[in-house]
Motif scaffolding. Structure first.
Motif, PDB file in Angstrom:
ATOM      1  N   LEU A 229      40.993  94.463  -4.481  1.00 11.85           N
ATOM      2  CA  LEU A 229      39.922  93.548  -4.112  1.00 11.85           C
ATOM      3  C   LEU A 229      39.012  94.244  -3.124  1.00 11.85           C
TER       4      LEU A 229
ATOM      5  N   ILE B  75      39.860  83.234  -0.341  1.00 12.89           N
ATOM      6  CA  ILE B  75      39.929  84.349  -1.291  1.00 12.89           C
ATOM      7  C   ILE B  75      41.109  85.249  -0.975  1.00 12.89           C
ATOM      8  N   MET B  76      41.304  85.508   0.330  1.00 11.16           N
ATOM      9  CA  MET B  76      42.396  86.396   0.713  1.00 11.16           C
ATOM     10  C   MET B  76      43.741  85.771   0.365  1.00 11.16           C
ATOM     11  N   GLN B  77      43.808  84.457   0.488  1.00 12.21           N
ATOM     12  CA  GLN B  77      45.056  83.788   0.114  1.00 12.21           C
ATOM     13  C   GLN B  77      45.264  83.894  -1.391  1.00 12.21           C
ATOM     14  N   GLU B  78      44.179  83.683  -2.173  1.00 11.43           N
ATOM     15  CA  GLU B  78      44.275  83.813  -3.634  1.00 11.43           C
ATOM     16  C   GLU B  78      44.819  85.161  -4.041  1.00 11.43           C
ATOM     17  N   TYR B  79      44.339  86.203  -3.351  1.00  4.45           N
ATOM     18  CA  TYR B  79      44.729  87.555  -3.725  1.00  4.45           C
ATOM     19  C   TYR B  79      46.023  88.012  -3.069  1.00  4.45           C
ATOM     20  N   GLY B  80      46.657  87.100  -2.349  1.00  2.00           N
ATOM     21  CA  GLY B  80      47.941  87.454  -1.735  1.00  2.00           C
ATOM     22  C   GLY B  80      47.815  88.395  -0.556  1.00  2.00           C
ATOM     23  N   VAL B  81      46.610  88.461   0.023  1.00  2.00           N
ATOM     24  CA  VAL B  81      46.441  89.322   1.192  1.00  2.00           C
ATOM     25  C   VAL B  81      46.986  88.610   2.431  1.00  2.00           C
ATOM     26  N   LEU B  82      46.836  87.277   2.445  1.00  3.98           N
ATOM     27  CA  LEU B  82      47.351  86.502   3.574  1.00  3.98           C
ATOM     28  C   LEU B  82      48.604  85.762   3.150  1.00  3.98           C
TER      29      LEU B  82
ATOM     30  N   ALA C 100      33.276  85.340  13.147  1.00  2.00           N
ATOM     31  CA  ALA C 100      33.631  84.118  12.418  1.00  2.00           C
ATOM     32  C   ALA C 100      34.978  84.270  11.714  1.00  2.00           C
ATOM     33  N   LEU C 101      35.201  85.443  11.150  1.00  6.01           N
ATOM     34  CA  LEU C 101      36.462  85.654  10.430  1.00  6.01           C
ATOM     35  C   LEU C 101      37.643  85.643  11.404  1.00  6.01           C
TER      36      LEU C 101
ATOM     37  N   LEU D 135      30.045  88.327  11.177  1.00  8.94           N
ATOM     38  CA  LEU D 135      31.125  88.055  10.245  1.00  8.94           C
ATOM     39  C   LEU D 135      32.476  88.295  10.904  1.00  8.94           C
TER      40      LEU D 135
ATOM     41  N   LYS E 161      45.364  96.545  -1.362  1.00  8.01           N
ATOM     42  CA  LYS E 161      45.247  95.220  -1.968  1.00  8.01           C
ATOM     43  C   LYS E 161      43.845  94.683  -1.671  1.00  8.01           C
ATOM     44  N   MET E 162      43.401  94.931  -0.444  1.00  7.09           N
ATOM     45  CA  MET E 162      42.051  94.508  -0.096  1.00  7.09           C
ATOM     46  C   MET E 162      41.343  95.591   0.709  1.00  7.09           C
TER      47      MET E 162
ATOM     48  N   ALA F 160      38.303  82.079  12.151  1.00 11.01           N
ATOM     49  CA  ALA F 160      38.916  81.393  11.016  1.00 11.01           C
ATOM     50  C   ALA F 160      40.386  81.773  10.871  1.00 11.01           C
ATOM     51  N   LEU F 161      40.689  83.031  11.091  1.00  5.15           N
ATOM     52  CA  LEU F 161      42.078  83.501  10.964  1.00  5.15           C
ATOM     53  C   LEU F 161      42.945  82.903  12.063  1.00  5.15           C
TER      54      LEU F 161
ATOM     55  N   ALA G 274      33.335  82.661   6.370  1.00  7.20           N
ATOM     56  CA  ALA G 274      34.658  83.071   6.843  1.00  7.20           C
ATOM     57  C   ALA G 274      35.737  82.202   6.216  1.00  7.20           C
ATOM     58  N   ALA G 275      35.480  80.898   6.131  1.00  5.38           N
ATOM     59  CA  ALA G 275      36.466  79.989   5.544  1.00  5.38           C
ATOM     60  C   ALA G 275      36.705  80.364   4.083  1.00  5.38           C
ATOM     61  N   ARG G 276      35.636  80.653   3.364  1.00  2.00           N
ATOM     62  CA  ARG G 276      35.760  81.033   1.958  1.00  2.00           C
ATOM     63  C   ARG G 276      36.539  82.328   1.821  1.00  2.00           C
ATOM     64  N   LEU G 277      36.286  83.269   2.731  1.00  3.88           N
ATOM     65  CA  LEU G 277      36.996  84.550   2.685  1.00  3.88           C
ATOM     66  C   LEU G 277      38.488  84.346   2.886  1.00  3.88           C
ATOM     67  N   VAL G 278      38.840  83.457   3.806  1.00  7.77           N
ATOM     68  CA  VAL G 278      40.260  83.198   4.043  1.00  7.77           C
ATOM     69  C   VAL G 278      40.897  82.672   2.752  1.00  7.77           C
TER      70      VAL G 278
ATOM     71  N   VAL H  19      46.067  96.748   3.417  1.00  6.49           N
ATOM     72  CA  VAL H  19      44.777  96.151   3.784  1.00  6.49           C
ATOM     73  C   VAL H  19      44.002  97.161   4.626  1.00  6.49           C
TER      74      VAL H  19
ATOM     75  N   ARG I  43      46.822  92.281   9.371  1.00  3.54           N
ATOM     76  CA  ARG I  43      47.971  93.194   9.174  1.00  3.54           C
ATOM     77  C   ARG I  43      47.560  94.418   8.374  1.00  3.54           C
TER      78      ARG I  43
END
Lengths: 253, 426, 320
Positions: C278, A246-253, C308-309, C305, C256-257, C312-313, A240-244, C200, C225
């Motif tokens: 993505l 990645i999402m920041q890299e791609y401008g999703v977050l 956990a996600l 997942l 975008k994702m 994390a968010l 989950a941490a890695r996904l966050v 998204v 979002r």
């Protein structure tokens, strides 16, 4: 209403599929077969129509492993007649099956023929439209709703984007079913067992197998994977941490 | 005789009533005194239009159609709470409720979630719809490899019937691997059926599919016959119940124990191996089919007490009043349906009990009161901090774990199978 | 007998469907092998403007009011005449609700060999994708005239584009006595949201066990979002409306994702998501085809997942 439902067994994709040593066909040794999902919907649609407007439902299938089970299950749901095509059905393709079905159906007088719109292992086209042409009947595919009134079928055909088109079709006709009006019903095991006692499967030999109309396959293989995904490892929190990130890299977050 | 074949002269109620009378012990149902204790103790009683009392009342009033029209019979999780407390000892769970679910199935009145689980059981031998070839994939990497009887062809002492959830569900697999470690430490000569094993069928049976149950049982029976062993042990209580109580009527007769009984018999040998301390307050959840249905209460507790550092507590519902996790009778595959009806989950109820029991124990214990002061002063406490809910059925672990995530105070409660705790203590 | 390649173009309610360009690109590759021309076949009513960007050497246009919208019977008759007149090396049709209705009928009527689910051509071999995308079948293009239904994925639509190919108006055969009549179109429910416009998408498939678990997915989508979309099985069950369907019969999306949870990645679904910037996929099956399309993959139970996600968010939100 006389409704005929041609169905067939196809490889179950739950299991791994492998290529046989010849390299141009599927290895059938470990292959498990399952009733084509769209044919299951066709059976359901036929039973629903029988319940609504009355009539007889005949299910026809070429011989294959576990086909008896599928036929008895159809009977348990309400099918009246079961026909199994016997003979050299091992290498049957859509063209050959359509020809064999046409020969059998010529002697019947169906008002409506319902079959699954396609099967995932169809390499030489679909049984429904091939059959329709052999019987000089009209065909509409990707149908997700059927109503019958006055020798006409009113069907809904699916287009991309959730769009539907309503067609009026003169009977007798062949329809390629994408989805039945209601999802295929559950039938208790006891009822299937009762059907095994009560219903007989008629057998009809397909005679000479004519597979012309298809292309020869020189090679079968598993798709080359150009770029498999980068797999993220670790426990759920690490991933989950890695996904966050990645999402920041791609401008999703 | 199936109630769907309507005799002109008999009403639906009479036909169903006759079918009940034909079941073993079924005539006892005449003796219902309509006390309503069954409804009172039923965990989902409040949301069921078809509790045992109401069904019997409807039959007597010739209004069985109302019962058939309702789908709330699927709230029943076959936990046997009603059967246990009924003053007339009527066969409520495996008689009345089973027959009703069977009747609903025959008329096609079954929630789609359950439909899929039943169809998968028939097609793949497991309700998840996983490939039968992968049934023993959980053993990959274990060294030495777990013997699959068809391959090794050697006689063993114990045939371990692993079960669906321990074979395919990630959390069940953890318990299975832990049990391998414990069995090996004890030098047990065991083997598994591997891909030949199919679902024990007990939950499918209690969901009304007697036919499917028999089909699955006969398949397992055939493989038992071909294998050479002295007894069977099971990971889960449902398989235990099936093999012990139901398979014999199909001429499949083998001595069987739940793994906790088996290990308990070898406690003298096991105890010295439990050398690692697990400092925790442990509440043991009596699974319905081990406890209430089969009377096995002590062996799991004794195993837990043998682990150094474990402080065993009882929850307010324990032994034969234990609260069902909600997984039985088809309930494992009816969460959506049952949530829609009741907006509650039995598993969450149970987790709240875990939290409460620790609090209550702390409260009444002198040391507990002392610990409160120590915590305030930032001093080390005397009582173990960790709280564990110990389970003995693979259905329970995922259900309770999910519940710990939705209840605030329970976030630190860990759910572990007894096998895992034993393995961790080695 | 010619070495030309005919392409049966597809259009719907005034716009060209993407598969048309994919077929034109494939036809071009094939024509290079055979030495023939690429002829786009258009059946419609005053629809010539649609061919402006076709990458074809010419267009054969059949213009009649009764051809305004697709109808299987009518298409069979017109295409029968066209194929008999042209005697091409190959006829490409879409493996779609339009192309499939006509292709097999033509094969039976004209006794021409048919290849289904072709993804691309290798030299003058067809390469088809069957069994849910798990198996590829290759073989020489059958003679004398091969009918081929094509699936997307082998060619980029851009490669099938061109400029104003010359249009030849052709006379359609008689279209009286049609046994299939279009009555009317039924537009999809407007729906609360247009997933094709979302940035998204959190998409769910068979991995979702219960309808009420959608709550968890909605919450995650909200935290990101985004919006919840789905593959076919969930829409068939009625758990989500058709407006949320991503796939061949639903919508093509380019967010975008695209977060695919518990989706195996069957071709009919995948073809609709390749425009995403993505793609992240979560599935318990390490062999799920979705991992061949995704940029990042996780072999894990989707519920774990999501949990956990979400955590994390939450932490991210607090830290920010």
């Amino acid at each position: 209403m006389n409704i005929i439902v041609p169905v067939k067994m196809v490889p179950d994709l739950v299991e791994e599929l492998t290529i046989d040593p010849g390299g141009a066909a599927l290895d059938t040794a470990w292959m498990r077969l399952i009733l084509n999902e769209f044919d299951d919907h066709a059976i359901e649609q036929a039973i629903l129509l029988k319940e609504r407007v009355g009539g007889l439902v005949t299910v026809i299938a070429p011989e294959a492993a576990d086909v008896d089970d599928a036929l008895f299950t159809a009977a348990a749901k309400g099918a009246d007649r079961l026909i199994k095509l016997t003979g050299e059905t091992g290498s049957i393709n859509s063209h050959a099956l359509a020809r064999a079905l046409a020969a059998v159906i010529q002697t019947e007088t169906p008002d409506l023929i319902l079959t699954g719109v396609q099967a995932h292992n169809d390499l030489d086209g679909q049984v429904g439209p091939l059959l329709a042409e052999s019987l000089s009947m009209p065909y509409v595919g990707y149908v997700s709703s059927v109503k019958i009134e006055n020798r006409m079928a009113t069907v809904k055909k699916e287009y991309p984007g959730g769009l539907l088109a309503e067609f009026m079709v003169e009977l007798p006709a062949v329809l390629g079913i994408q989805a039945s009006d209601e999802p295929p019903r559950y039938v208790a095991f006891t009822k299937v067992r009762q059907a095994m006692q009560a219903t007989k499967i008629e057998e009809q030999d397909i005679g000479e197998l004519d597979i012309s109309g298809s292309a020869a396959v020189s090679r079968m293989f598993q798709p080359e994977v150009k770029e498999r995904a980068e797999m993220l490892e670790g426990d759920s929190d690490a991933v989950a941490a890695r996904l966050v990130e990645i999402m920041q890299e791609y401008g999703v977050l | 005789m199936l109630a769907t074949e309507l005799d002109e002269r008999l009403s639906t109620s009479q036909v169903f009533w006759n079918s009940l009378m034909e079941m073993p012990g079924g005539e006892k149902i005449r003796q219902c005194i309509q006390c309503g204790t069954c409804t009172g103790v039923c965990p989902f009683g409040r949301w069921m239009q078809t509790t045992p009392r109401k069904i019997i009342a409807a039959l007597r009033m010739n209004e069985f159609e109302d019962i058939l029209a309702s789908d709330t019979a699927w709230m029943c999780v076959s936990c046997y709470a009603c059967a246990k407390v009924c003053p007339q000892q009527l066969p409520l769970t495996d008689g009345l409720m089973f027959r009703l679910k069977e009747e609903l199935l025959l008329t096609g009145n079954v929630p789609t979630e359950l439909q899929l689980a039943l169809e998968n059981s028939r097609r793949y031998g497991n309700p998840m719809g996983e490939s039968p070839k992968k049934r023993s994939a959980w053993t990959e990497g274990l060294d030495p490899p777990v013997p699959v009887l068809r391959e090794t062809r050697k006689p063993v002492d114990v045939l371990w019937f692993v079960g669906d959830f321990a074979s395919y569900h990630p959390q069940g697999q953890q318990a299975a691997r832990a049990l391998v470690k414990v069995l090996r430490a004890l030098g047990v000569n065991f083997g598994i059926l591997g891909p030949d094993e199919v679902s024990d069928g007990d939950s499918q049976r209690m969901a009304g599919e007697r036919g499917l149950f028999e089909w699955l049982a006969i398949r397992n029976g055939a493989h038992f016959m071909r294998s050479n062993f002295n007894q069977i042990i099971t990971t889960d209580p449902h398989a235990y119940n099936a093999i012990k109580n139901e398979y014999p009527s199909l001429e499949i007769n083998y001595p069987v124990q739940h793994y906790t009984e088996f290990l308990y018999e070898r406690l003298d040998q096991l105890k010295p191996l439990l050398t690692k301390k697990i400092s925790a307050t442990v509440a043991y959840h009596d699974p319905c089919y081990l406890g209430r249905v089969n009377g096995v209460y002590d062996p799991p507790r004794e195993l837990l007490k043998a682990i150094p550092g474990v402080r065993l507590v009882e929850m307010s519902h324990h032994h034969d009043s234990s609260l069902c996790c909600g997984g039985g009778g088809g309930g494992m595959w009816l969460d959506g349906f049952q949530w829609d009806q009741s907006k509650s989950r039995l598993s969450e109820w149970r987790i709240r009990e875990v939290v409460i029991s620790k609090t209550v124990e702390d409260f009444i214990s002198v040391i507990g009161a002392e610990d409160k002061n120590r915590r305030k002063a930032g001093q080390p406490t005397l009582l173990p901090e960790e709280t564990i809910l110990a389970v003995a059925c693979p259905y329970e672990k995922p259900r309770f774990t999910d519940a710990t995530k939705t209840i605030e105070e329970a976030k630190t409660v860990r759910v572990m199978d007894i096998a895992e705790l034993l393995a961790n203590a080695m | 007998m010619s070495e030309n390649i005919l392409v049966v173009t597809e259009h719907l309610q005034g716009r060209v469907l993407d598969i048309t360009y994919v077929m034109l690109a494939g036809a071009r590759r094939l024509a290079e092998q055979t030495g023939g021309k690429v002829i786009a076949v258009l059946l419609g009513y005053k629809a010539q403007f649609l061919t402006q960007d076709f990458g074809a050497d010419k267009v054969h246009s059949y213009d009649r009011p009764s051809l305004e919208h697709f109808s299987p019977d009518a298409y069979l008759r017109v295409l029968e005449a066209e194929i008999n007149a042209e005697q091409p090396r190959a006829v490409l049709l879409g493996h779609t609700t339009i192309g499939m209705d006509a292709a097999s009928g033509l094969s039976a009527r004209l006794h021409l060999p048919l290849v289904s689910q072709a993804q691309r051509f290798d030299g003058s071999n067809f390469v088809s994708q069957i069994c849910g995308g798990k198996i590829m079948a290759e073989g020489p293009l059958p003679e004398p005239t091969a009918l081929v239904t094509m699936v997307p994925g082998g060619y980029r639509p851009e490669d099938g584009q061109g400029r104003n190919p010359p249009i030849l108006e052709k006379q359609a055969p008689g279209l009286e006595g049609m046994r299939v009549r279009l009555s009317h179109f039924i537009e999809p429910e407007a729906g609360d949201v247009d997933i094709a416009k979302e940035s998204v998408l959190v998409s769910v498939g068979r991995g979702l066990q219960n309808q009420n678990d959608l709550e968890l997915v909605e919450r995650l989508a909200k935290d990101l979002r985004g919006t919840v979309s789905a593959s076919r099985p969930l829409v068939d069950k009625g758990w989500l409306p058709t407006s949320r369907l991503v796939g061949k019969s639903g919508k093509a999306v380019k967010p975008k994702m695209y977060l695919a949870l518990g989706i195996s990645g069957a071709p009919e679904h995948v073809e609709a998501v390749t425009g995403s910037n993505l793609i992240v996929a979560v599935n318990t099956d390490p062999n799920a085809p979705i991992f061949n399309v995704a940029k990042y993959g996780v072999v894990m139970d989707m519920y774990e997942l999501i949990q956990a996600l979400s955590n994390a968010l939450e932490q991210e939100a607090h830290a920010a």
